[in-house]
Design a protein around this motif. Structure first.
Motif, mmCIF file in Angstrom:
data_model
loop_
_atom_site.group_PDB
_atom_site.id
_atom_site.type_symbol
_atom_site.label_atom_id
_atom_site.label_comp_id
_atom_site.label_asym_id
_atom_site.label_seq_id
_atom_site.Cartn_x
_atom_site.Cartn_y
_atom_site.Cartn_z
ATOM 1 N N MET A 1 2.260 -6.612 10.813
ATOM 2 C CA MET A 1 2.010 -7.265 9.694
ATOM 3 C C MET A 1 1.559 -5.957 8.847
ATOM 4 S SD MET A 1 -1.037 -9.717 8.648
ATOM 5 C CE MET A 1 -0.223 -11.595 9.150
ATOM 6 N N LEU A 2 0.625 -5.125 9.320
ATOM 7 C CA LEU A 2 0.194 -3.905 8.709
ATOM 8 C C LEU A 2 0.957 -2.996 8.472
ATOM 9 C CD1 LEU A 2 -2.471 -2.387 7.694
ATOM 10 C CD2 LEU A 2 -2.432 -1.310 10.063
ATOM 11 N N SER A 3 2.140 -2.735 9.147
ATOM 12 C CA SER A 3 3.214 -1.998 8.604
ATOM 13 C C SER A 3 4.026 -2.449 7.749
ATOM 14 C CB SER A 3 4.123 -1.722 9.698
ATOM 15 O OG SER A 3 3.653 -0.886 10.963
ATOM 16 N N ALA A 4 4.402 -3.868 7.625
ATOM 17 C CA ALA A 4 5.099 -4.240 6.534
ATOM 18 C C ALA A 4 4.243 -4.209 5.149
ATOM 19 C CB ALA A 4 5.335 -5.704 6.872
ATOM 20 N N ALA A 5 3.141 -4.484 5.210
ATOM 21 C CA ALA A 5 2.035 -4.289 3.999
ATOM 22 C C ALA A 5 2.264 -2.904 3.477
ATOM 23 C CB ALA A 5 0.570 -4.800 4.191
ATOM 24 N N ARG A 6 1.955 -1.794 4.360
ATOM 25 C CA ARG A 6 1.911 -0.618 3.898
ATOM 26 C C ARG A 6 3.513 -0.325 3.270
ATOM 27 N NH1 ARG A 6 -1.934 2.166 8.108
ATOM 28 N NH2 ARG A 6 -4.170 1.633 7.326
ATOM 29 N N ALA A 7 4.312 -0.727 3.700
ATOM 30 C CA ALA A 7 5.764 -0.257 3.503
ATOM 31 C C ALA A 7 6.016 -0.674 2.204
ATOM 32 C CB ALA A 7 6.848 -0.761 4.286
ATOM 33 N N ARG A 8 5.283 -1.780 1.408
ATOM 34 C CA ARG A 8 5.268 -1.962 0.169
ATOM 35 C C ARG A 8 4.436 -1.173 -0.822
ATOM 36 N NH1 ARG A 8 3.931 -8.119 0.981
ATOM 37 N NH2 ARG A 8 3.021 -7.677 -0.952
ATOM 38 N N LEU A 9 3.585 -0.672 -0.295
ATOM 39 C CA LEU A 9 2.290 0.224 -0.995
ATOM 40 C C LEU A 9 2.994 1.760 -1.407
ATOM 41 C CD1 LEU A 9 -0.770 -1.405 0.791
ATOM 42 C CD2 LEU A 9 0.391 -2.305 -1.319
ATOM 43 N N ARG A 10 2.238 2.148 -2.556
ATOM 44 C CA ARG A 10 2.148 3.458 -2.498
ATOM 45 C C ARG A 10 0.706 4.006 -2.430
ATOM 46 N NH1 ARG A 10 0.941 7.886 -4.569
ATOM 47 N NH2 ARG A 10 0.959 8.923 -6.439
ATOM 48 N N ARG A 11 0.465 4.103 -1.241
ATOM 49 C CA ARG A 11 -1.217 4.314 -0.847
ATOM 50 C C ARG A 11 -1.451 5.749 -1.502
ATOM 51 N NH1 ARG A 11 -2.498 4.121 4.809
ATOM 52 N NH2 ARG A 11 -4.263 2.939 3.997
ATOM 53 N N LEU A 12 -2.797 5.678 -1.727
ATOM 54 C CA LEU A 12 -3.195 6.763 -2.448
ATOM 55 C C LEU A 12 -4.365 7.821 -1.761
ATOM 56 C CD1 LEU A 12 -3.899 5.411 -6.050
ATOM 57 C CD2 LEU A 12 -2.032 6.751 -5.417
ATOM 58 N N SER A 13 -4.202 9.037 -1.652
ATOM 59 C CA SER A 13 -5.254 9.733 -0.801
ATOM 60 C C SER A 13 -6.758 9.303 -1.783
ATOM 61 C CB SER A 13 -4.988 11.161 -0.979
ATOM 62 O OG SER A 13 -5.221 11.805 -2.412
ATOM 63 N N PRO A 14 -7.915 9.780 -0.968
ATOM 64 C CA PRO A 14 -9.005 9.495 -2.054
ATOM 65 C C PRO A 14 -9.018 10.488 -3.266
ATOM 66 C CG PRO A 14 -9.430 9.850 0.454
ATOM 67 C CD PRO A 14 -7.999 10.358 0.014
ATOM 68 N N ASP A 15 -8.456 11.639 -3.389
ATOM 69 C CA ASP A 15 -8.264 12.727 -4.452
ATOM 70 C C ASP A 15 -7.288 11.776 -5.674
ATOM 71 O OD1 ASP A 15 -10.095 14.541 -3.737
ATOM 72 O OD2 ASP A 15 -8.623 15.743 -2.568
ATOM 73 N N GLU A 16 -6.216 11.368 -5.367
ATOM 74 C CA GLU A 16 -5.320 10.535 -6.141
ATOM 75 C C GLU A 16 -6.156 9.489 -6.664
ATOM 76 O OE1 GLU A 16 -0.972 11.499 -4.204
ATOM 77 O OE2 GLU A 16 -2.137 9.954 -3.239
ATOM 78 N N ALA A 17 -6.748 8.823 -5.771
ATOM 79 C CA ALA A 17 -7.419 7.387 -6.245
ATOM 80 C C ALA A 17 -8.559 7.625 -7.347
ATOM 81 C CB ALA A 17 -8.119 6.716 -5.069
ATOM 82 N N ASN A 18 -9.236 8.755 -7.063
ATOM 83 C CA ASN A 18 -10.544 9.223 -7.939
ATOM 84 C C ASN A 18 -9.750 9.751 -9.019
ATOM 85 O OD1 ASN A 18 -13.074 9.924 -8.615
ATOM 86 N ND2 ASN A 18 -12.661 12.246 -8.194
#
Length: 125
Positions: free
Chosen positions: A1-18
Protein backbone atom coordinates in the motif's frame (compact mmCIF):
# COMPACT_ATOMS: atom_id res chain seq x y z
CA UNK A 1 0.00 0.00 0.00
CA UNK A 2 2.82 2.39 0.89
CA UNK A 3 4.72 1.62 -2.33
CA UNK A 4 1.60 2.20 -4.41
CA UNK A 5 0.94 5.52 -2.68
CA UNK A 6 4.50 6.70 -3.15
CA UNK A 7 4.52 5.69 -6.82
CA UNK A 8 1.85 8.37 -7.40
CA UNK A 9 3.65 11.17 -5.57
CA UNK A 10 6.46 13.50 -6.44
CA UNK A 11 7.81 13.48 -2.92
CA UNK A 12 9.86 16.46 -1.77
CA UNK A 13 13.04 16.70 0.24
CA UNK A 14 12.80 18.99 3.26
CA UNK A 15 14.69 21.70 1.34
CA UNK A 16 12.35 21.39 -1.66
CA UNK A 17 9.30 21.60 0.62
CA UNK A 18 10.69 24.66 2.39
CA UNK A 19 11.35 26.31 -0.96
CA UNK A 20 7.86 25.48 -2.27
CA UNK A 21 6.27 27.09 0.77
CA UNK A 22 8.47 30.19 0.51
CA UNK A 23 8.31 30.69 -3.25
CA UNK A 24 4.95 29.33 -4.39
CA UNK A 25 2.73 29.51 -1.34
CA UNK A 26 2.42 25.75 -0.97
CA UNK A 27 0.53 24.73 2.15
CA UNK A 28 2.65 22.79 4.64
CA UNK A 29 0.44 20.53 6.77
CA UNK A 30 1.45 18.77 9.98
CA UNK A 31 -0.68 15.63 10.39
CA UNK A 32 1.02 14.34 13.54
CA UNK A 33 -1.08 13.82 16.66
CA UNK A 34 -0.73 16.41 19.40
CA UNK A 35 1.34 14.06 21.56
CA UNK A 36 4.04 13.79 18.89
CA UNK A 37 4.07 17.54 18.31
CA UNK A 38 4.52 18.16 22.03
CA UNK A 39 7.47 15.75 22.20
CA UNK A 40 9.16 16.55 18.86
CA UNK A 41 8.35 20.20 18.24
CA UNK A 42 6.76 22.00 15.30
CA UNK A 43 7.61 23.63 12.01
CA UNK A 44 6.76 27.33 12.30
CA UNK A 45 3.94 28.28 9.96
CA UNK A 46 2.78 24.72 9.31
CA UNK A 47 -0.96 24.21 9.40
CA UNK A 48 -1.98 21.55 11.92
CA UNK A 49 -4.62 19.16 10.58
CA UNK A 50 -4.45 15.81 12.30
CA UNK A 51 -4.60 12.78 10.04
CA UNK A 52 -8.05 11.63 11.15
CA UNK A 53 -9.73 14.77 9.74
CA UNK A 54 -7.49 15.56 6.77
CA UNK A 55 -9.72 14.61 3.83
CA UNK A 56 -12.88 16.36 4.91
CA UNK A 57 -10.96 19.49 5.95
CA UNK A 58 -9.36 19.77 2.47
CA UNK A 59 -12.27 18.57 0.33
CA UNK A 60 -13.69 21.65 -1.44
CA UNK A 61 -17.16 20.04 -1.35
CA UNK A 62 -17.12 19.54 2.43
CA UNK A 63 -19.21 21.76 4.64
CA UNK A 64 -16.38 21.53 7.19
CA UNK A 65 -13.55 22.43 4.83
CA UNK A 66 -10.77 24.82 5.71
CA UNK A 67 -11.07 28.36 4.29
CA UNK A 68 -8.22 27.78 1.82
CA UNK A 69 -9.74 24.55 0.49
CA UNK A 70 -11.81 26.17 -2.24
CA UNK A 71 -10.60 24.08 -5.18
CA UNK A 72 -8.40 21.12 -6.10
CA UNK A 73 -5.37 23.13 -7.25
CA UNK A 74 -3.36 24.09 -4.14
CA UNK A 75 -0.09 22.32 -3.52
CA UNK A 76 -0.56 20.63 -0.16
CA UNK A 77 2.61 19.18 1.38
CA UNK A 78 1.87 16.93 4.33
CA UNK A 79 4.34 15.61 6.86
CA UNK A 80 4.35 13.23 9.77
CA UNK A 81 7.26 12.19 11.98
CA UNK A 82 9.15 9.99 9.52
CA UNK A 83 7.32 10.17 6.18
CA UNK A 84 5.25 6.98 6.19
CA UNK A 85 1.78 8.11 7.27
CA UNK A 86 2.22 11.28 5.23
CA UNK A 87 2.68 9.31 2.00
CA UNK A 88 -0.62 7.53 2.57
CA UNK A 89 -2.28 10.82 3.52
CA UNK A 90 -1.00 12.61 0.40
CA UNK A 91 -2.32 9.78 -1.78
CA UNK A 92 -5.69 10.07 -0.02
CA UNK A 93 -5.75 13.79 -0.82
CA UNK A 94 -5.04 12.95 -4.46
CA UNK A 95 -7.97 10.52 -4.30
CA UNK A 96 -10.31 13.42 -3.48
CA UNK A 97 -8.90 15.47 -6.35
CA UNK A 98 -6.01 17.45 -4.86
CA UNK A 99 -3.74 16.44 -7.70
CA UNK A 100 -0.68 18.37 -6.40
CA UNK A 101 -0.72 16.81 -2.91
CA UNK A 102 2.57 15.28 -1.78
CA UNK A 103 4.70 14.74 1.29
CA UNK A 104 8.18 15.25 2.70
CA UNK A 105 10.69 12.41 2.43
CA UNK A 106 11.67 11.55 6.00
CA UNK A 107 9.02 13.80 7.55
CA UNK A 108 9.65 16.07 10.52
CA UNK A 109 12.78 14.17 11.52
CA UNK A 110 14.38 14.84 8.12
CA UNK A 111 13.31 18.51 8.26
CA UNK A 112 15.00 18.87 11.65
CA UNK A 113 18.11 16.97 10.47
CA UNK A 114 18.37 19.33 7.48
CA UNK A 115 18.70 22.25 9.90
CA UNK A 116 15.48 23.90 8.75
CA UNK A 117 13.51 26.06 11.22
CA UNK A 118 11.68 24.29 14.01
CA UNK A 119 10.09 25.32 17.25
CA UNK A 120 11.40 22.90 19.86
CA UNK A 121 8.98 21.53 22.43
CA UNK A 122 10.21 24.01 25.02
CA UNK A 123 9.78 26.99 22.65
CA UNK A 124 6.66 25.74 20.88
CA UNK A 125 4.29 26.48 23.77
Amino acid sequence: MLSAARARLRRLSPDEANEAVAKTGAILVDIRPEGQRVIEGNIPGALIVERNVLEWRFDPASGSRLPMATDHDPQVIVFCSEGYTSSLAAAALQDIGLWRATDIVGGFHAWRAAGLPIATPSTAS
